[in-house]
Write a protein that holds these residues in place. Structure first.
Motif, PDB file in Angstrom:
ATOM      1  N   LEU A  62       8.337  -5.267   3.839  1.00 56.38           N
ATOM      2  CA  LEU A  62       7.275  -4.557   2.946  1.00 56.38           C
ATOM      3  C   LEU A  62       6.690  -3.249   3.278  1.00 56.38           C
ATOM      4  N   GLY A  63       7.666  -2.210   2.856  1.00 59.74           N
ATOM      5  CA  GLY A  63       7.396  -0.810   3.020  1.00 59.74           C
ATOM      6  C   GLY A  63       6.543  -0.596   4.018  1.00 59.74           C
ATOM      7  N   PRO A  92       0.731  -1.165  -0.077  1.00 59.43           N
ATOM      8  CA  PRO A  92       0.046   0.041   0.039  1.00 59.43           C
ATOM      9  C   PRO A  92       0.992   1.202  -0.163  1.00 59.43           C
ATOM     10  N   THR A  93       0.222   2.205  -0.525  1.00 64.25           N
ATOM     11  CA  THR A  93       1.248   3.760  -0.734  1.00 64.25           C
ATOM     12  C   THR A  93       0.508   4.671  -0.392  1.00 64.25           C
ATOM     13  N   ASP A  94      -0.859   4.662   0.394  1.00 64.61           N
ATOM     14  CA  ASP A  94      -1.511   5.679   0.499  1.00 64.61           C
ATOM     15  C   ASP A  94      -1.034   6.467   1.724  1.00 64.61           C
ATOM     16  N   VAL A 120       9.610   8.964  -1.876  1.00 64.59           N
ATOM     17  CA  VAL A 120      10.590   8.100  -1.827  1.00 64.59           C
ATOM     18  C   VAL A 120      10.052   6.600  -1.182  1.00 64.59           C
ATOM     19  N   ASP A 121       9.319   6.849  -0.003  1.00 60.81           N
ATOM     20  CA  ASP A 121       8.700   5.635   0.436  1.00 60.81           C
ATOM     21  C   ASP A 121       7.651   4.969  -0.602  1.00 60.81           C
ATOM     22  N   ALA A 162       8.165   1.218  -1.524  1.00 61.31           N
ATOM     23  CA  ALA A 162       7.164   0.013  -1.526  1.00 61.31           C
ATOM     24  C   ALA A 162       6.903  -0.718  -2.982  1.00 61.31           C
ATOM     25  N   TRP A 163       6.942   0.339  -4.004  1.00 70.18           N
ATOM     26  CA  TRP A 163       6.773  -0.277  -5.333  1.00 70.18           C
ATOM     27  C   TRP A 163       7.996  -1.407  -5.771  1.00 70.18           C
TER      28      TRP A 163
END
Length: 619
Positions: A155-156, A99-101, A106-107, A111-112
């Protein structure tokens, strides 16, 4: 109805079926793609729903090679027990991405990239083999996250995301409720607490009789919460009180615990307190004596006079560095039972009064333990070619698929096939283990029984009227040995029986623990030699075809026995070990399929067995 018919078939000759108890078969230890190590080593497709379908006898598609597979004989109950650590998170990222919300640029990029690394690693032809050689197998809880990050599995930040954790847990518990059919099939809710500090396996399987609604009030307790069992027990105390659900914690693979599973002091180095013994005794009523990562009954170095002690021995620690295996009394069940007698004499209570079960620990999502239908521990080692070794790791000795054991099963004597009844049977220890075959076994101790009790239609009622079943305690000094009786019958679809043995452990007059194995019933016209050793039953296995004949052994054995060395002053335990005749091991089936002379020195044959829970005598 199917269960009752199966029980009648298994026990027809002994009329041992009773209204009070029926025999149910299951696996209390199975991993699906919600376990991080399962999905990274080939299981992308078998989740809890597919695992329950397979256990119930339905065909499923194998997660690695894609063929249709089906269990030989369906189970009566199953616990999907995925690792609580990073529960479902690798699968979540693999399927949906990290998730990127709310993340900055950078984060978001990190995550990607983490998601891409996981997908490429799992999907690539060699990805699962790479993960197999470099699993994140934490040496202590502080480095667990670091080791995951080393493999591209950080996992980010989602490892600490309670929203995702609750979503995955809700999916798992909903699947259990959906497939739970009281009276027909029991789908338990459970998980694995996977403490592995210093490479010592201290894992426990946690099972509850609660449903999805009660499980929604908590998240599974993991070794990231604490690596100490006493903290797990305290959590179980609080959670049981808060939810009204009951629990049990089942130690597994004590054989690779580096002596810590059944030590004489707590992991914090303290002497056992009364509170410690009470907590352990409350929550740890049974232990796994046999499973895929080997047999934990005993070891030849600990039981040198036991000719059957060297059975499915697994001498690989769960850690990255090279480490030679060292045998310790704290690793094995028989030694732990002996230690329990000594601790009881010192402190008045026995922390190691536990019953015995077997289960698989398969990470393929495919439950059960069938020697001729063995799918390996991980999905990627399910094919014969891969069992020769997934990868060549030059810096350390690693286990191969043929080092694994096609084991085991949990047998439970319960009133009905429900979560509540089965958990209650586990907690009263009226259970036993087999290495896979469905050997029907009953074991009682008592006195003043009718002469025809073994043929009685009311056998159970008669036996418990003045005695106890397996898992029970006989208290009060008596002048002569209690009488034990055992009824064992072969798997209706399997091999004949070789012998019944009773294993005794006791505390002598000097405060030292002892052990002895008695052959109490056997097939054929054999007689013990001058040293008291019974000759082997023989061997009907055809190595060229991986077949065998029931031309030796007996379909059923029964015996009434009294201990010839009984001393009414000495505390003791007794458990039954039933041996089958030799049959082909899964390594022989693979060798024949690969057109090899043998599986590179691995055993061609195995003597499958059953272990009853002990009966204790306390003066």
């Amino acid at each position: 109805m199917r269960k009752l018919l199966l029980a009648v078939v298994l026990l027809a000759a002994s009329t041992a079926v009773t209204a009070e108890k029926q025999l149910f078969w299951g696996d209390t230890h199975l991993h699906t793609n919600n376990s991080f190590d399962a999905i990274t080593i080939g299981n992308k497709s078998i989740g809890p729903a597919q695992a329950y379908r397979y256990a119930r006898g339905l065909p499923v598609v194998h997660p690695y090679h894609g063929a249709r597979v089906q269990i030989g004989t369906p189970l009566d109950f199953l616990v999907v027990s995925d690792h609580a650590e990073f529960l479902g998170l690798v699968r979540y990222v693999y399927e949906q991405g990290a998730p990127t919300d709310g993340l900055g640029p950078v984060d978001t990029l990190y995550a990607w990239l983490s998601s891409l690394a996981i997908r490429v690693g799992i999907d690539s032809r060699w990805g699962s083999l790479l993960f197999a050689s470099r699993l994140p197998d934490a040496e202590d809880p502080k480095t667990a996250g670091e080791r995951v990050a080393e493999q591209g599995l950080k996992l980010g930040g989602i490892a600490a995301n309670p929203e995702i954790s609750r979503k995955v847990w809700a999916e798992i518990t909903a699947a259990a409720d959906a497939y739970n059919t009281p009276g027909e099939f029991t789908a338990f809710i459970g998980w694995e607490w996977s403490s592995n500090g210093g490479g010592a396996n201290l894992h426990r399987i946690v099972i509850t009789d609660g449903d999805a609604a009660s499980a929604s009030q908590y998240l599974p307790y993991s070794f990231l919460d604490s690596s100490f069992p006493v903290d797990l027990w305290a959590w179980l105390d609080a959670t049981s009180a808060g939810t009204g659900a009951d629990f049990i914690a089942i130690p597994h693979n004590s054989n690779i615990s580096k002596g810590y599973m059944f030590g004489t002091r707590s992991l914090r180095g303290n002497a056992f307190s009364d509170e410690y013994i009470a907590a352990r005794s409350r929550w740890e009523k049974v232990v796994e004596v046999t499973q895929i990562k080997g047999d934990s009954e005993t070891h030849p170095q600990l039981s040198p006079r036991d000719e059957f002690a060297d059975f499915e021995t697994f001498d690989f620690y769960i850690q990255r560095d090279e480490s030679s295996y060292t045998v310790s009394a704290g690793d094995y069940i028989r030694s732990a039972l002996r230690t329990g007698l000594a601790l009881e004499a010192q402190q008045g209570e026995n922390p190691y009064r536990f019953g015995l079960i077997g289960s698989s620990d398969a990470h393929s999502g495919l439950a059960g333990a069938e020697e001729d239908n063995f799918h390996g521990k991980f999905a990627a080692d399910s094919i014969p070619a891969n069992k020769q070794g997934l990868v060549d790791v030059s810096d350390r000795r690693t286990p191969r698929g043929w080092d694994m054991s096609a084991s085991g099963l949990a047998a439970v004597w319960a009133e009905e096939n429900t979560r509540e009844a089965l958990l209650a049977a586990l907690k009263r220890r009226e259970v036993y283990a087999t290495t896979g075959p469905r050997i029907a076994l009953q074991f009682f101790a008592g006195e003043a029984w009718p002469e025809d009790i073994l043929d009685s239609a009311s056998l159970y009622q008669d036996a418990v009227a003045s005695g106890v079943p397996m898992g029970g305690v006989l208290e009060g000094r008596r002048s002569v040995s209690p009488e034990f009786f055992v009824i064992a019958e072969r798997d209706a679809r399997g091999a004949n029986l070789d012998r019944i043995q009773i294993v005794k452990g006791w505390l002598d007059e000097d405060g030292q623990t002892r052990e002895k194995v008695y052959d109490v019933a056997w097939s054929g016209e054999r007689s013990p030699d001058a040293a008291g050793r019974l000759p082997p039953v023989g061997d009907s296995v055809d190595r060229a075809s991986a077949g065998y004949q029931n031309s030796i052994g007996a379909p059923a054995l029964r015996v009434r026995w009294q201990d010839p060395d009984f001393d009414p002053r000495q505390s003791a335990f007794y458990y039954v070990r039933v041996l089958q005749i030799p049959t082909p091991r899964h390594s022989l089936y693979d060798a024949v399929a690969l057109e090899l002379d043998s599986a590179e020195g691995y055993p061609d044959v195995i003597q499958e067995r059953a272990y009853s829970s002990p009966i204790w005598y306390r003066p």
